[in-house]
Design a protein around this motif. Sequence first.
Motif, short mmCIF file in Angstrom:
data_model
loop_
_atom_site.label_atom_id
_atom_site.label_comp_id
_atom_site.label_asym_id
_atom_site.label_seq_id
_atom_site.Cartn_x
_atom_site.Cartn_y
_atom_site.Cartn_z
N UNK A 9 8.74 -24.83 10.00
CA UNK A 9 8.94 -23.43 10.55
C UNK A 9 9.36 -22.60 11.24
N UNK A 10 10.09 -22.19 10.07
CA UNK A 10 10.85 -20.50 10.32
C UNK A 10 10.82 -19.99 8.81
N UNK A 11 10.51 -18.52 8.64
CA UNK A 11 10.26 -17.93 7.79
C UNK A 11 11.77 -17.57 6.47
N UNK A 12 11.56 -18.11 5.84
CA UNK A 12 12.43 -18.07 4.73
C UNK A 12 12.35 -16.43 3.99
N UNK A 13 11.54 -16.42 3.90
CA UNK A 13 11.41 -15.84 2.15
C UNK A 13 10.12 -14.45 2.50
N UNK A 14 9.80 -13.69 2.33
CA UNK A 14 8.62 -12.93 2.82
C UNK A 14 8.62 -11.46 0.86
N UNK A 15 7.21 -11.24 1.13
CA UNK A 15 7.38 -10.31 -0.74
C UNK A 15 6.08 -9.32 -0.22
N UNK A 16 6.38 -8.50 -1.22
CA UNK A 16 4.74 -7.71 -1.14
C UNK A 16 5.00 -7.51 -2.28
N UNK A 17 3.24 -6.80 -2.94
CA UNK A 17 3.32 -7.09 -4.75
C UNK A 17 4.02 -5.33 -4.99
N UNK A 18 5.14 -5.74 -6.45
CA UNK A 18 5.96 -4.77 -6.29
C UNK A 18 5.98 -4.34 -8.20
N UNK A 19 4.27 -4.36 -8.78
CA UNK A 19 4.89 -4.38 -9.48
C UNK A 19 4.69 -2.81 -10.09
N UNK A 20 4.01 -2.83 -9.30
CA UNK A 20 3.64 -0.62 -9.56
C UNK A 20 5.32 0.07 -9.68
N UNK A 21 6.38 -0.55 -9.01
CA UNK A 21 6.93 0.14 -8.09
C UNK A 21 8.51 -0.04 -9.25
N UNK A 22 8.11 -1.53 -9.21
CA UNK A 22 9.40 -2.03 -11.13
C UNK A 22 8.83 -1.95 -12.42
N UNK A 23 7.21 -1.26 -12.23
CA UNK A 23 6.78 -1.00 -13.31
C UNK A 23 7.45 -2.42 -14.30
N UNK A 24 6.73 -4.16 -13.78
CA UNK A 24 7.03 -5.16 -14.47
C UNK A 24 5.53 -5.83 -13.48
N UNK B 196 0.94 -1.53 0.32
CA UNK B 196 -0.36 -0.05 0.21
C UNK B 196 0.62 1.65 -0.29
N UNK B 197 2.11 1.41 0.54
CA UNK B 197 2.35 2.76 1.17
C UNK B 197 3.61 3.09 -1.02
N UNK B 198 3.53 1.45 -1.51
CA UNK B 198 3.88 2.48 -2.98
C UNK B 198 2.61 2.09 -3.52
#
Length: 153
Positions: A35-50, A20-22
């Motif tokens: 039981x361990x988080x090995x990756x985390x990400x959010x949508x970056x379509x607009x930010x990266x224009x990808x 939401x920030x971007x």
Amino acid sequence: MMKPDEQYMREALKEAEQALVSKDRPIGTVIVQDGQVIARAHHQVKLLRDPTAHATIIAITQGANAVQSDQLPEVSVYVTQEPCAMCMGALLLCGAARVVYGAADTKRGACGSVIDLTNNERLNRRLIVVRDVLAGECSALLRKSAASLRAGS
């Protein structure tokens, strides 16, 4: 005590808030192994224009780097909105064991809402799907984003 699926979906919701920030679609993904988080990400379509910079695609790349392999057979993937066909294809290719999602996507969902790539006998892989985990919260975040886009903020 919070159930593990809810706990990890809350982590995915934190990622979705970052999108939401971007001013991107508020979709977040967390990948968990043993039981361990090995990756985390959010949508970056607009930010990266990808158009391929979906939260799940970015998280799969991070997870593969974390375990030093192109395969993630033991992982559970938590995503705030039902994965699209591109993301489901990537989840099948990396061999993920489970996908857990919050809100259904009635326009692009590939876990049964529009098409179902999770249990197609013609494909060489299947994965377990857990639907509607914290669906209300995930849907509310998507509605909040849509409302702010309509308002022009």
